[in-house]
Design an enzyme around this catalytic site. Structure first.
Site, mmCIF file in Angstrom:
data_model
loop_
_atom_site.group_PDB
_atom_site.id
_atom_site.type_symbol
_atom_site.label_atom_id
_atom_site.label_comp_id
_atom_site.label_asym_id
_atom_site.label_seq_id
_atom_site.Cartn_x
_atom_site.Cartn_y
_atom_site.Cartn_z
ATOM 1 N N CYS A 53 116.754 126.554 41.872
ATOM 2 C CA CYS A 53 115.660 126.105 42.728
ATOM 3 C C CYS A 53 114.967 127.300 43.367
ATOM 4 C CB CYS A 53 116.199 125.191 43.817
ATOM 5 S SG CYS A 53 116.680 123.600 43.166
ATOM 6 N N ASP A 81 121.095 122.943 52.693
ATOM 7 C CA ASP A 81 120.812 121.928 51.670
ATOM 8 C C ASP A 81 120.453 120.569 52.275
ATOM 9 O OD1 ASP A 81 121.242 123.784 49.710
ATOM 10 O OD2 ASP A 81 123.281 123.156 49.268
HETATM 11 N N1 EPU Z 1 121.488 136.648 48.620
HETATM 12 C C1 EPU Z 1 121.074 137.943 48.362
HETATM 13 N N2 EPU Z 1 121.683 138.622 47.350
HETATM 14 C C2 EPU Z 1 122.657 138.069 46.571
HETATM 15 C C3 EPU Z 1 123.066 136.739 46.837
HETATM 16 C C4 EPU Z 1 122.464 136.050 47.878
HETATM 17 O O1 EPU Z 1 120.203 138.485 49.047
HETATM 18 O O2 EPU Z 1 123.151 138.742 45.657
HETATM 19 C C5 EPU Z 1 120.834 135.898 49.721
HETATM 20 C C6 EPU Z 1 119.992 134.729 49.180
HETATM 21 O O3 EPU Z 1 118.720 135.169 48.787
HETATM 22 C C7 EPU Z 1 119.980 133.777 50.351
HETATM 23 C C8 EPU Z 1 121.340 134.019 51.024
HETATM 24 O O4 EPU Z 1 121.822 135.273 50.521
HETATM 25 O O5 EPU Z 1 118.952 134.127 51.231
HETATM 26 C C9 EPU Z 1 122.377 132.949 50.755
HETATM 27 O O6 EPU Z 1 122.554 132.763 49.369
HETATM 28 P P1 EPU Z 1 123.946 132.326 48.734
HETATM 29 O O7 EPU Z 1 124.341 133.353 47.741
HETATM 30 O O8 EPU Z 1 124.894 131.947 49.805
HETATM 31 O O9 EPU Z 1 123.494 131.006 47.977
HETATM 32 P P2 EPU Z 1 123.735 130.631 46.464
HETATM 33 O O10 EPU Z 1 125.112 130.979 46.071
HETATM 34 O O11 EPU Z 1 122.606 131.129 45.650
HETATM 35 C C10 EPU Z 1 124.679 128.268 47.047
HETATM 36 C C11 EPU Z 1 124.376 126.860 46.634
HETATM 37 C C12 EPU Z 1 123.050 126.434 47.251
HETATM 38 C C13 EPU Z 1 123.169 126.534 48.770
HETATM 39 C C14 EPU Z 1 123.559 127.963 49.163
HETATM 40 C C15 EPU Z 1 123.794 128.142 50.646
HETATM 41 C C16 EPU Z 1 125.344 126.634 44.457
HETATM 42 C C17 EPU Z 1 125.142 126.492 43.000
HETATM 43 N N3 EPU Z 1 124.261 126.782 45.184
HETATM 44 O O12 EPU Z 1 123.601 129.066 46.540
HETATM 45 O O13 EPU Z 1 122.866 125.088 46.887
HETATM 46 O O14 EPU Z 1 121.939 126.219 49.342
HETATM 47 O O15 EPU Z 1 124.777 128.345 48.470
HETATM 48 O O16 EPU Z 1 124.772 127.277 51.094
HETATM 49 O O17 EPU Z 1 126.468 126.579 44.934
HETATM 50 C C18 EPU Z 1 121.681 123.227 46.082
HETATM 51 O O18 EPU Z 1 122.767 122.708 45.794
HETATM 52 O O19 EPU Z 1 120.589 122.604 46.030
HETATM 53 C C19 EPU Z 1 121.640 124.633 46.489
HETATM 54 C C20 EPU Z 1 120.527 125.342 46.511
#
Ligand code: EPU
Length: 417
Positions: A116, A305
């Protein structure tokens, strides 16, 4: 069927059973790559992201079988392969394959993951953690390559408790040589689920206080059968639907403890919350009160979310509410549609100021991402007349039965072509 038609719904009443968790299932499916043999996962949601992960696992040689909500993953034929860009771009969770594949095959080539569009979603944390464990990265025409000899355990300090990067570090560390200490890791329930799965398969993971995970690398994990926990975000979506529309709904198998941040807010706003032997019961009629300030944050804070679905609820509440998005840089896609429906919202950067309540009139809309798409369905339920929501494949990425679950509660909505 690529659209959902929605009519104004006066109340939601009845029971709904909460599906298995998308964000727990996807990394656990990737974790199966670490295990030589056949793992069985139950309560796996039937959603497009799970279809996509099954496809990616098959591309690297796994035999994947699915019937109903059970999935078997046989990794006997696992091999390293470059992944086609189109598949990797379909979801963010493609990146969870990186740790296990480096651990088992020592080499990966893929494009940058999709998912997304919620603002910048780089993978710099993932890369930096893996580099510290001995991985070399290089650029390819449409993504990156990574390789290593055996991954090396080390001290890792996370700059921010990213959910995905924590998963990458854990998945890389469980079979690495030596011990990994992971500081500042994410504590979302999906991380706990991943650790519980890996421990049952033989991984050696311990938590010290609230600050550090210690992972001692093991040489082998063994196949297991595992039940995917309930989806807290789907449960939260239905709670927001009840709060927006009114009525009385019982959520069966809702992970109550994981939803404390949402339940506390809903209770303050005027929703009555109780429990019986079958589940969690939420009830309200009349007008709810807005909330002076809500900020999304890391667990146990208010989940990002559920920000969009909560925004819909707040448009129907008395008074002014302020919402701050604390995780993603661009997660207010639905504001333009809410305004077109009749909402009074001012949005500036990561802040939204909602003045409620406002009456809605149905309009055509397009889902632009998963949770925002579900929020548009909720907004349409409170709008007079008909609304048509297109691009619903975004919604099907994470919600198994959004339409039929809401229909079961008396919601007036149906699929259309
Ligand atoms: N970030 C960075 N660098 C990285 C990784 C993350 O700058 O290498 C930043 C992101 O840009 C963001 C923040 O850190 O601003 C948090 O990102 P995070 O890595 O925690 O999120 P994600 O792993 O990409 C998961 C869920 C999301 C949920 C977020 C936060 C999955 C597949 N996705 O995403 O779920 O919003 O954690 O809780 O587990 C959804 O299910 O619709 C969804 C988007």
């Amino acid at each position: 069927m690529n659209a959902i038609m929605v009519e104004k719904t006066r109340a939601l009443r009845g029971d709904v059973l909460i599906q298995g968790s998308k964000n727990a299932a996807l990394p656990i499916m990737a974790a199966c790559l670490l295990i030589d043999g056949v793992c069985t996962l139950t309560n796996v949601p039937q959603i497009l992201d799970v279809d996509c992960m099954c496809h990616l696992l098959k591309l690297c040689g796994c035999k994947v079988e699915r019937w109903d909500h059970t999935l078997t993953i046989d990794t006997t034929g696992l091999h390293c392969c470059p992944f086609p860009t189109e598949e990797v771009l379909q979801m963010r969770s493609s990146i969870t394959l990186l740790g296990p594949l480096l651990s088992r095959c020592g080499r990966v080539e893929m494009s940058y993951p999709g998912g997304c569009v919620l603002g910048e979603r780089p993978i710099d944390y993932h890369k930096s953690l893996l580099e510290q464990m001995g991985v070399c990265f290089w650029d390819t025409t449409d993504g990156f390559g990574a390789s290593c000899d055996r991954l090396q355990g080390t001290y890792l300090c996370m700059p921010f408790p990213s959910v995905g990067a924590t998963e990458t570090a854990i998945l890389a560390a469980v079979m690495a040589e030596g011990t990994t200490w992971l500081y500042g890791y994410a504590k979302e329930p999906e991380i706990k689920a991943l650790c519980a799965f890996l421990r049952k398969a033989g991984a050696n993971i311990s938590e010290f206080g609230d600050t550090v995970l210690q992972i001692e690398g093991v040489n082998r994990l063994h196949p297991i059968t595992w039940k995917i926990p309930s989806d807290r975000i789907v449960a939260g979506t239905y709670m927001c639907a009840l709060a927006a529309v009114g009525g009385k709904v019982r959520l069966q198998k809702a992970p109550e403890k994981e939803l404390e941040a949402l339940l506390t807010k809903l209770s303050r706003m005027g929703v009555t919350i109780s429990k019986d032997s079958l589940g969690l019961v939420l009830e309200h009629s009349g007008r709810l009160c807005g909330i002076p300030f809500l900020e999304t944050g890391i667990y146990p804070g208010f989940p990002t979310d559920l920000q969009s679905t909560m925004l819909v609820v707040l448009t129907q509440c008395k008074g002014m509410s302020v919402v701050k998005e604390g995780i993603f840089s661009n997660r207010f896609h639905i504001v333009k549609y809410l305004k077109a429906l009749g909402a009074c919202i001012e949005q500036e950067e990561n802040m939204a100021y909602v003045h409620g309540p406002t009456a809605f009139t149905g309009i055509p809309m397009k889902a632009e991402e998963l949770r925002g798409g579900a929020a548009l369905v909720l907004a349409a339920l409170v709008a007079e007349g008909n609304s048509r929501i297109e691009n619903i494949s975004y919604i099907k990425r994470g919600y198994e039965n959004l339409v039929s679950d809401l229909q079961g509660l008396g919601g007036r909505l149906w699929y259309a072509s």
